[in-house]
Design an enzyme around this catalytic site. Structure first.
Site, short mmCIF file in Angstrom:
data_model
loop_
_atom_site.label_atom_id
_atom_site.label_comp_id
_atom_site.label_asym_id
_atom_site.label_seq_id
_atom_site.Cartn_x
_atom_site.Cartn_y
_atom_site.Cartn_z
N GLY A 297 7.27 -65.91 -66.93
CA GLY A 297 7.98 -66.08 -65.60
C GLY A 297 9.31 -65.75 -65.54
O GLY A 297 10.19 -66.03 -64.80
N ASP B 55 6.20 -71.45 -60.79
CA ASP B 55 7.14 -70.67 -61.54
C ASP B 55 8.63 -70.91 -61.35
O ASP B 55 9.56 -71.43 -62.02
CB ASP B 55 7.01 -69.21 -61.61
CG ASP B 55 5.84 -68.72 -62.48
OD1 ASP B 55 4.87 -69.67 -62.44
OD2 ASP B 55 5.48 -67.66 -62.61
N SER C 39 18.38 -61.08 -70.07
CA SER C 39 17.41 -62.21 -70.45
C SER C 39 16.89 -62.01 -71.79
O SER C 39 16.71 -61.27 -72.42
CB SER C 39 16.02 -61.90 -69.32
OG SER C 39 15.23 -62.80 -69.51
N SER D 293 10.29 -63.18 -63.62
CA SER D 293 10.72 -63.08 -61.93
C SER D 293 11.30 -64.34 -61.52
O SER D 293 12.30 -64.29 -61.00
CB SER D 293 9.51 -62.43 -61.31
OG SER D 293 8.35 -63.58 -61.41
#
Ligand SMILES: Nc1ncnc2c1ncn2[C@@H]1O[C@H](COP(=O)(O)OP(=O)(O)O)[C@@H](O)[C@H]1O
Ligand SMILES: C[C@@](O)(CCOP(=O)(O)O)CC(=O)O
Ligand SMILES: [Mg+2]
Length: 384
Positions: A142, A201, A133, A144
């Site tokens: 965000g 999200d 990521s 997750s």
């Protein structure tokens, strides 16, 4: 063939926490992505998971996963299903067997979410799965949701539930109903990580752009305003699940006071969405709107402080940006993590550089990101 899915992170412009209790929030995607790649294996019977950002690798034999999840019967499901508490316990057994380091135990729920989504969508197929990521993990941007959305997207692309054209080159989008399915599965993953997510999200990560979100319903917002935010990562670790639970506890102790605060936050979100949808007729109109957004951010932050989710590091960013007559607010769950500072169009690069330098002297890291880009995308690589 390898399938890769990427999903963006987000900033919440107004309404975090309130949105968990059914009040409106406004959020936008940012051009920082989480990328999941899945390659099915035929050489052995293991599921390998490589979490590149946190430096952890896992490997489970399909036989062992089947054994531990045997009480579920067949977990394959064409409709998104919630993971029961009993199943989370079983998934924890699978994770514990791999001796999860004590110092990183807060990250274990992401692995439970992985196992739940993987076995529910793909069943017991051996594969190598890698995630990395561009988003800071656990900082309010965000990560997750981007993790759950990109994982669900890659899994669904390999399942029989969606029919994609695998010969396409480069990134491609899901159609509306496929994206809806990705979003629903991702929400089930978010539930494992967050406990009680609002769904804002995963929705903004799936669909991109700017959205308004209330009581599980998403509305697209056509932003006509050039929005620039400085994002400052205080690097103070926090946990969304714990912060959301604290706000709920405060709400049950002071229902009337909290209801007034949450209503005020909703009014701020509504005004945000009206302002950014309006067309600026000239520079004067644009600066008047920027001034309104500045005030709305100040008010939103004050209300977030009143519900107990600010932090000394966040207050430090606020004080520092205030010296430059700029308004800031926390974004995401708060308690540390990231802070947004509105950069009006008239501000000079020199001023921004000075602010970034001053914030850096506290150990904070500031950056800008593109606001309002595409949602989840998928690509297929046939070379391997
Ligand atoms: N790239 C990643 N690798 C492993 N786990 C991740 C990754 N991104 C997110 N997660 C999971 O999400 C959790 C962070 O989510 P959360 O506390 O909601 O913060 P945020 O969503 O603001 O980044 C981590 O503890 C981990 O379980
Ligand atoms: C606090 C909240 O409104 C946003 C959480 O965002 P993040 O996980 O801190 O990026 C929770 C939610 O909406 O589910
Ligand atoms: Mg999160």
């Amino acid at each position: 063939m390898e399938v890769t899915a990427r999903a963006p992170g987000k900033i919440i412009l107004a309404g975090e926490h309130a949105v968990v209790h059914g009040y409106t929030a406004v959020a936008s995607s940012i051009d920082l992505y989480t990328v999941f790649s899945i390659r099915l294996r035929s050489d052995d019977d293991t599921v390998k998971l490589k979490l590149n950002d946190i430096g952890l690798d896992f490997s489970w034999s399909v036989r062992r996963i089947k054994e531990v999840l045997s009480h579920l019967g067949s977990p394959f499901s064409s409709t998104p299903t919630s993971c029961s508490l009993e199943t989370i316990k079983s998934l924890a057994t699978l994770v514990d067997e791999q001796s999860f380091p004590e110092t990183k135990i807060g990250l274990a729920s992401g692995v439970y979410a992985f196992l739940w989504l993987y076995t529910s969508i793909l069943g017991f197929k051996p594969a190598t799965v890698t995630v990395s990521s561009e988003l800071p993990v656990g900082a309010g941007l965000g990560s997750s949701a981007a993790y759950c959305v990109s994982l669900s997207a890659a899994l669904l692309a390999l399942s029989d539930s969606v029919k994609l054209d695998v010969s396409q080159k480069g990134w491609s989008m899901f159609n509306e109903s496929e994206a809806e399915l990705v979003n629903k599965w991702a929400f089930e993953g978010e539930k494992i990580i967050h406990g009680k997510p609002s769904g804002v999200d995963n929705s903004v990560s799936t669909f991109g752009n700017v959205i308004k979100f209330k009581s599980g319903v998403m509305t697209r917002v056509n932003s006509n305003m050039p929005l620039r935010m400085l994002i400052t990562n205080t690097k103070v670790g926090r946990d969304t699940k714990a912060l959301v639970a604290n706000v709920s506890a405060r709400k049950s102790r002071h229902p009337d006071a909290m209801c007034s605060v949450l209503n005020a936050i909703e009014a701020i979100s509504d005004e945000w969405s009206t302002i950014i949808q309006s067309h600026a007729v000239d520079d004067l109109y644009l600066s008047a709107n920027e001034e309104k957004l500045r005030e709305l951010m100040e008010m939103n932050q004050g209300l977030l402080l009143s519900i107990g989710v600010s932090h000394a590091s966040i207050e430090n960013v606020l004080q520092t940006s205030m010296k430059y007559k700029l308004a800031s607010k926390l974004t995401g769950a708060g308690g540390g993590g990231c802070v947004l500072t509105l950069l009006p169009t008239h501000i000079s690069g020199e001023v921004i550089d000075k602010l970034v330098e001053e914030l850096g002297s506290f150990g904070f890291q500031s950056f800008t990101a593109g606001i309002g880009g595409k949602g989840v995308q998928i690509s297929f690589d046939h070379s391997s």
